[in-house]
Design an enzyme around this catalytic site. Structure first.
Site, short mmCIF file in Angstrom:
data_model
loop_
_atom_site.label_atom_id
_atom_site.label_comp_id
_atom_site.label_asym_id
_atom_site.label_seq_id
_atom_site.Cartn_x
_atom_site.Cartn_y
_atom_site.Cartn_z
N HIS A 96 -40.30 -37.93 23.72
CA HIS A 96 -39.30 -36.87 23.83
C HIS A 96 -38.48 -36.82 22.55
CE1 HIS A 96 -37.71 -40.64 25.50
NE2 HIS A 96 -36.53 -40.26 25.04
N ASP A 114 -38.62 -44.35 24.72
CA ASP A 114 -37.60 -45.38 24.82
C ASP A 114 -38.26 -46.71 25.10
OD1 ASP A 114 -35.78 -43.36 24.49
OD2 ASP A 114 -35.22 -43.24 26.60
N ARG A 144 -23.61 -30.34 21.29
CA ARG A 144 -24.21 -31.06 22.42
C ARG A 144 -23.82 -32.53 22.33
NH1 ARG A 144 -29.18 -33.83 23.61
NH2 ARG A 144 -29.61 -33.74 25.86
N HIS A 156 -39.91 -39.75 20.03
CA HIS A 156 -39.97 -41.18 20.31
C HIS A 156 -40.15 -41.40 21.80
CE1 HIS A 156 -35.81 -40.07 21.17
NE2 HIS A 156 -35.75 -41.14 21.95
#
Length: 335
Positions: free
Chosen positions: A263, A208, A273, A206
């Site tokens: 990204h 942002d 994470r 996607h």
């Protein structure tokens, strides 16, 4: 970055297919350096990478540590307890049955909204104060960076970007993402060899949609950017830095000078994470258009004016794999 602050994820298989992976080192911008040099470095990074790391950013280490501790404490709670919060999500993300190896907590990043979390059951009593302090810090950092960008672009009104996220009714978002390890902790040591690749999609491909993203993550790999189609560039985490990336609105408001790069986040086989992302968004009625100084006969306006509300509606209605921003390009510039 790491999920753009909306309850959506690209519809894609959870497992990673065989792809071309080329590690990359992002530009590092030291905000304590001489201002004219900093502006040049930021502009170059936004034009060439759409991403960069900032160090000496001014956000107190104690503020960051408390925020990360609060987020970690939340994600270690039992799932049944976390699910009592309406802003919590796990694996099932969005409206179209999309999936990801992720759990998350999504908050409005405006002070009036943050104070309400003192009244939510199952949240520690100091959660609101911790979130408020962290949000204040990263908002100021975002504004400083946006003003440096405007200065580097030669825009006389250096506050034309930062004032949008300073507005009381700005539509900014704080998102906590947790990507559990892919392998069960009972797996044997032999499964830890490089030949056993258990990486999966945590949050799918996607860009942002907001103006700017300020990301903090723990010291675990997972962020990947795509500077060219078909190639994914893993970005090594830097615990001393914030990772900054250009959003779709910033690409429009710089008339295409800056690039909003696609990204994704992938899981780590053996380590958990966690990331905290601040998405700087304008008020819903804000008109998104480039200043006249960035529109020239040599570089005509690439995008039609629109409001953030209009773009946000499109963002919700489309899958992230589709290029939403292209719908707002000036037709005359596509011929």
């Amino acid at each position: 970055m790491d999920g753009f602050g909306l309850d959506m994820v690209v519809a894609s298989p959870i497992s990673i297919k065989s792809e071309k992976i080329l590690p990359i080192d992002l530009p590092v911008v030291d905000l304590s350096r001489e201002r004219s040099m900093v502006t040049k470095l930021i502009v170059r990074a936004c034009e060439e990478y759409g991403f960069f790391n900032v160090i000496n950013h001014g956000v107190p280490c104690d503020t960051i540590a408390k925020m990360e501790e609060a987020a970690s404490d939340f994600f270690t709670k039992p799932v049944a307890q976390k699910k009592q919060l309406p802003l919590y999500g796990c694996k099932n993300i969005g409206f179209n049955g999309d999936m990801g190896e992720i759990e998350y907590l999504l908050l409005s990043a405006n002070p009036p909204s943050i104070t309400h979390f003192n009244n939510i059951s199952n949240m520690p009593s100091n959660f609101s104060a911790t979130v408020s302090a962290y949000t204040d810090g990263v908002r100021e950092l975002a504004c400083e960076i946006l003003e440096l960008m405007a200065e580097g672009l030669g825009v006389p009104d250096i506050w034309f970007l930062s004032r949008l996220i300073r507005e009381v009714d700005s539509d900014s978002v704080l998102r906590f993402n947790h990507y559990p390890p892919t392998l069960n902790k009972d797996c044997k040591d032999k499964d830890k060899s490089p030949s056993h690749n258990h990486t999966k999609v945590g949050f799918g491909e996607h860009s942002d949609p907001q103006i700017l993203t300020i990301l903090r993550s723990n010291d675990v790999d997972g962020l990947q950017i795509s500077l060219q189609d078909g190639v994914w560039n893993p970005v090594a985490p830097d615990p001393s830095a914030f990772c900054v990336n250009v959003g779709d609105l910033l690409q429009v408001m710089t008339n295409g000078r800056f690039v909003s790069v696609r990204h994704r986040a992938v899981t780590n086989s053996h380590k958990s994470r966690m990331s905290v992302a601040y998405f700087g968004g304008p008020p819903l009625d804000a008109c998104i258009v480039a200043p006249s100084v960035l529109v020239t006969p040599q570089r005509p306006s690439l995008f039609k004016p629109f409001t953030w509300a209009e773009y946000k509606k499109v963002t919700y209605s489309m899958r992230l794999g589709e290029r939403r921003i292209d719908l707002f390009r000036n037709c005359t510039q596509l011929e």
